[in-house]
Design a protein around this motif. Structure first.
Motif, PDB file in Angstrom:
ATOM      1  N   ARG A   1     -12.383  -3.986   0.137  1.00 28.23           N
ATOM      2  CA  ARG A   1     -11.344  -2.493   1.430  1.00 28.23           C
ATOM      3  C   ARG A   1     -12.738  -1.864   1.576  1.00 28.23           C
ATOM      4  O   ARG A   1     -13.758  -1.411   1.598  1.00 28.23           O
ATOM      5  CB  ARG A   1     -11.135  -1.954  -0.426  1.00 28.23           C
TER       6      ARG A   1
ATOM      7  N   GLY B   1      -5.085  -4.916   7.046  1.00 28.49           N
ATOM      8  CA  GLY B   1      -5.551  -4.335   5.978  1.00 28.49           C
ATOM      9  C   GLY B   1      -4.539  -3.365   5.293  1.00 28.49           C
ATOM     10  O   GLY B   1      -3.144  -3.462   7.049  1.00 28.49           O
ATOM     11  N   THR B   2      -3.909  -2.965   4.411  1.00 26.68           N
ATOM     12  CA  THR B   2      -2.937  -1.801   4.625  1.00 26.68           C
ATOM     13  C   THR B   2      -3.550  -0.836   2.769  1.00 26.68           C
ATOM     14  O   THR B   2      -4.897  -0.971   2.822  1.00 26.68           O
ATOM     15  CB  THR B   2      -1.905  -2.660   3.520  1.00 26.68           C
ATOM     16  N   GLN B   3      -3.223   0.193   4.071  1.00 25.32           N
ATOM     17  CA  GLN B   3      -3.972   1.605   3.178  1.00 25.32           C
ATOM     18  C   GLN B   3      -3.639   1.894   1.763  1.00 25.32           C
ATOM     19  O   GLN B   3      -2.105   1.728   1.388  1.00 25.32           O
ATOM     20  CB  GLN B   3      -3.287   2.762   3.833  1.00 25.32           C
TER      21      GLN B   3
ATOM     22  N   ALA C   1     -13.243   2.284   2.546  1.00 27.46           N
ATOM     23  CA  ALA C   1     -12.749   3.809   2.795  1.00 27.46           C
ATOM     24  C   ALA C   1     -13.615   3.788   4.436  1.00 27.46           C
ATOM     25  O   ALA C   1     -14.536   3.963   4.905  1.00 27.46           O
ATOM     26  CB  ALA C   1     -13.836   4.116   1.827  1.00 27.46           C
TER      27      ALA C   1
ATOM     28  N   THR D   1      -9.330   5.135  -3.173  1.00 27.77           N
ATOM     29  CA  THR D   1      -9.077   5.318  -1.690  1.00 27.77           C
ATOM     30  C   THR D   1      -9.877   4.366  -0.736  1.00 27.77           C
ATOM     31  O   THR D   1     -10.935   4.368  -0.257  1.00 27.77           O
ATOM     32  CB  THR D   1      -8.905   6.675  -0.763  1.00 27.77           C
ATOM     33  N   ALA D   2      -8.702   3.267   0.337  1.00 29.14           N
ATOM     34  CA  ALA D   2      -9.060   2.890   1.055  1.00 29.14           C
ATOM     35  C   ALA D   2      -8.583   1.847   2.061  1.00 29.14           C
ATOM     36  O   ALA D   2      -7.492   1.843   1.500  1.00 29.14           O
ATOM     37  CB  ALA D   2     -10.254   1.745   1.069  1.00 29.14           C
ATOM     38  N   VAL D   3      -8.648   0.827   2.810  1.00 34.16           N
ATOM     39  CA  VAL D   3      -7.981  -0.020   3.387  1.00 34.16           C
ATOM     40  C   VAL D   3      -8.219  -0.832   2.545  1.00 34.16           C
ATOM     41  O   VAL D   3      -9.546  -1.717   3.021  1.00 34.16           O
ATOM     42  CB  VAL D   3      -7.655   0.111   5.030  1.00 34.16           C
ATOM     43  N   TYR D   4      -7.761  -1.688   2.387  1.00 32.79           N
ATOM     44  CA  TYR D   4      -7.694  -2.926   1.479  1.00 32.79           C
ATOM     45  C   TYR D   4      -7.095  -4.278   1.890  1.00 32.79           C
ATOM     46  O   TYR D   4      -5.891  -4.295   2.829  1.00 32.79           O
ATOM     47  CB  TYR D   4      -6.429  -3.262  -0.004  1.00 32.79           C
ATOM     48  N   TYR D   5      -7.531  -5.228   2.293  1.00 28.72           N
ATOM     49  CA  TYR D   5      -8.248  -6.879   2.917  1.00 28.72           C
ATOM     50  C   TYR D   5      -8.419  -7.271   2.119  1.00 28.72           C
ATOM     51  O   TYR D   5      -8.590  -7.878   0.997  1.00 28.72           O
ATOM     52  CB  TYR D   5      -8.806  -6.337   3.597  1.00 28.72           C
TER      53      TYR D   5
ATOM     54  N   GLY E   1       0.608  -1.233  -0.135  1.00 27.50           N
ATOM     55  CA  GLY E   1      -0.131  -0.200  -0.042  1.00 27.50           C
ATOM     56  C   GLY E   1       0.588   1.111   0.154  1.00 27.50           C
ATOM     57  O   GLY E   1       2.253   0.724   0.070  1.00 27.50           O
TER      58      GLY E   1
ATOM     59  N   THR F   1      -4.084   5.844  -0.537  1.00 31.39           N
ATOM     60  CA  THR F   1      -4.435   6.993  -0.813  1.00 31.39           C
ATOM     61  C   THR F   1      -3.756   6.938  -2.906  1.00 31.39           C
ATOM     62  O   THR F   1      -2.754   7.008  -1.900  1.00 31.39           O
ATOM     63  CB  THR F   1      -3.881   7.344   0.287  1.00 31.39           C
TER      64      THR F   1
END
Length: 124
Positions: A38, A117-119, A40, A91-95, A9, A121
């Motif tokens: 993800r 999760g990984t951010q 947001a 843009t979001a945290v992805y899981y 990320g 942006t």
């Protein structure tokens, strides 16, 4: 210890590309479907992409179709998400997550192991 660990990320400009990776520890990806979701800020978690086992079936959210590609390497117990033409709305945290079964399903209820999760942006 059983865990999924995402990486890759970061912050990028619109139109850029990014590849997320997810590695398994203490469990195997073989024989299981895998997915990316993800979340947001202020929104519910949403489905992004999934891949079956064997990797003959993939599914994508309409919002990322044609821009994102999911792939897996069972020899390394990893799953990746190649993202291109990124937009601010990505843009979001992805899981990453492992399915209870071999299917490429879009419902989060079908997944029993999740990463932290990984951010991502996307901003100019």
């Amino acid at each position: 210890q059983v865990q999924l660990v995402e990486s890759g990320g970061g912050m990028v400009q619109p139109g850029a590309s990014l590849t997320l990776s997810c590695a398994a520890s203490g469990l195997t990806f073989t024989a299981y479907g895998l997915g990316w979701f993800r979340q947001a800020p202020g929104k519910e978690r949403e489905f992004v992409a999934a891949i079956s086992w064997p990797s003959d079936s993939t599914r994508y959210a309409d919002s990322v179709k044609g821009r994102f590609t999911i792939s897996r390497d069972d020899a390394k117990d990893t799953v990746s998400l190649q993202m291109s033409d990124l937009k601010p709305e990505d843009t979001a945290v992805y899981y990453c997550a492992r399915n209870r079964f071999a299917a490429a399903s879009y419902s989060s209820w079908d997944y029993d192991y999740w990463g932290q999760g990984t951010q991502v942006t996307v901003s100019s």
